[in-house]
Design a protein around this motif. Structure first.
Motif: not given
Length: 538
Positions: A293-306
């Motif tokens: 098997f291959e199980s995956t999990g994802s999360a979004n990321y972003s960089f702020g201005t500070d």
């Protein structure tokens, strides 16, 4: 022969869709939510069914509504047959409603079930539907234990970045050259230094994504985890368990990993982690194969201005010239980026006055100065970010020795062919003895007196005045005694090399004597003298 659990491959697909609403079926992307439990036909006559819970999309895409097992007919035409009617086995699937998106259209409908009989709609009452399902799959009793793999991956994604501020510095002095004279208003001068510090803006970097990866076993069978990888290139994943050789994760257990990776820029993105390994079905039933098997999990990321960290947000301006420190304290010389916009400058100005009297006036020691000082802008960890120098040249007027020839006052020597313009004079003893004779230099300068005494021989005493002194040369005092001529106009000039008395006297002596001279009526006196005057060529 070993049996293979053929539907295990759909379980990883099912686990990835847990976040979609319960009645939504999306055949286009093999995803639905809300799971449906069905009886899956096997190739075993002794154990004809396994109970599996899957995404309803698998019913459309993977053909469970057309899947056949082996053995007698159980559900052929009659929707409610008895066990004696079995000739061919099929999957038993509940009825359920679905809704999904196809392009820009929303498609809704109902699946009628397969060999479902008069069972309830799965969406309406899953518990009753499950009880109806089991009664049809296993009319003789409870179903056997069926190993189920369900490893899930959840992750977090946090970000940070560093902002590095840039500063520059420039320095100048006005004037660049000071000329200091020996006297007058120009014997002093003032130089003014300007130090300009400019904020050059900032550069962001060190964009880093970091977080945790949790791997959990929600199935009923051990799973061997061989690797946990992060989808961002170069990510360093550290787990709290040792994955070398595989880590066996028991049902209900979980472990956590951390990861960190620097990315190219501050763009937002999605980060996916993957746990790989095998479901250890063979440990439960030797007739079953382990299932990779291959199980995956994802999360979004972003960089702020500070930024999370700042480098050189505040800097200190230093200067090797003491005048800077006398005018500006540490608070004045500390600059912070929050007070600036790009291209904005802060100026520091200070002055210093120089006096000619602070420098020697004569000889080799009479030199000016070259003052080189440096200003720096110093950032974090005492790192010099930039520096600038300014050079002030100080030129000083020196005294030079203006040499002359001096003689005692008296009659002039005869103007001979060899010395047609000779102004030299010779001095009579009578003048010397009668209060002394003047010493004349360069025809016009009275530089002192000569007096004398006699006691067997003659001693001439010299005194120099008004800053006049003997030149620092050999035989700077020459005297020639002779009898005064009866006809001075016929007396020839005595050349310097013919003087009978030659003496070297220190130039520091302004009063000196020459002894042992012949007693006579006249004396030719030749003194090499001079005085220190401001250099007229400065």
């Amino acid at each position: 022969m070993r049996r293979t659990l053929t539907l295990i491959s759909v379980l990883a697909l099912m686990m990835s869709m847990l976040a979609i609403p319960a009645a939504m079926a999306t055949p286009d992307n093999h995803g639905t939510t809300g799971k449906v439990t069905l009886c899956h036909a096997t190739h075993s006559t002794s154990n004809p069914y396994v109970v599996i819970t899957i995404d309803p999309a698998a019913i459309f895409r993977q053909g469970h509504d057309g899947h056949h097992g082996a053995g007698q007919t159980f559900f052929d035409i009659d929707p409610t047959p008895g066990p004696g009617d079995r000739a061919e086995w099929d999957d038993i699937i509940p009825a359920f409603d679905y809704t999904y998106r196809e392009g820009n259209q929303t498609v809704s409908g109902s699946y009628p079930g397969m060999h479902w009989g008069d069972g309830p709609l799965w969406n309406d009452d899953p518990d009753a539907a499950r009880e109806h399902l089991l009664s049809r799959c296993f009319p003789e009793g409870e179903p056997p234990f069926v190993p189920e793999g369900n490893v899930s991956v959840e992750k977090t994604a946090s970000t940070r970045f560093t902002r590095t501020h840039d500063w520059s510095i420039d320095k100048s002095v006005d004037p660049e050259t000071l000329r200091l004279y020996l006297s007058g208003d120009d014997s002093t001068g003032t130089a003014t230094w300007d130090v300009d510090v400019t904020y050059e803006g900032f550069e962001d970097g060190g964009y880093t994504v970091y977080g945790t990866i949790e791997v959990s076993n929600g199935g009923n069978t051990d799973a061997r985890i061989d690797s946990v990888d992060d989808g961002l290139d170069g990510a360093d994943v550290e787990c709290e368990v040792d994955l070398a050789g595989g880590h066996v994760l028991e049902p209900g257990d979980a472990f956590e990993c951390t990861y960190e990776v620097e990315v190219a820029d501050g763009s937002a993105g999605t980060n996916t982690a993957t746990a790989s390994g095998d479901y250890l079905f063979s440990a439960v039933d030797p007739e079953l194969d382990d299932e990779p098997f291959e199980s995956t999990g994802s999360a979004n990321y972003s960089f702020g201005t500070d930024p999370d960290d700042e480098v050189n947000a505040c800097v200190t301006v230093t200067d090797t010239n003491a005048g800077f420190g006398l005018k500006y304290d540490s608070d004045d010389s500390t600059l912070c980026a929050v007070d600036f916009t790009e291209g904005m400058s802060e100026s520091f100005t200070y002055s210093e006055t120089f006096d000619r009297s602070d420098y020697p006036t004569r000889g080799d020691a009479c030199v000016g100065d070259e003052i080189i000082n440096e200003a720096e802008v110093v950032g974090d960890e005492e790192v010099v970010l930039d520096f600038a120098t300014a050079t002030l040249t100080i030129e000083v007027q020196c005294e030079v020795f203006a040499g002359e020839t001096a003689t005692g006052f008296g009659p002039e020597w005869r103007r001979t062919k060899g010395a047609p313009n000779n102004w030299f004079m010779y001095t009579t003893w009578a003048d010397i003895a009668d209060g002394g004779a003047d010493l004349i230099a360069g025809q016009h300068h009275n530089i002192g007196t000569v007096t004398g005494t006699r006691n067997g021989t003659t001693t001439l005493n010299f005194t120099l005045t008004d800053g006049w002194e003997l030149a620092g040369v050999t035989n700077n005092v020459k005297i020639h005694p002779f009898a005064c001529p009866s006809n001075p106009s016929t007396f020839k000039y005595v050349q310097p090399g013919q003087f009978s008395s030659k003496t070297t006297v220190s130039s520091t002596q302004t009063s000196f004597s020459v002894t042992g001279l012949t007693n006579t009526t006249c004396y030719g006196i030749h003194l090499d003298v001079g005085r220190w005057v401001p250099d007229p060529t400065f």
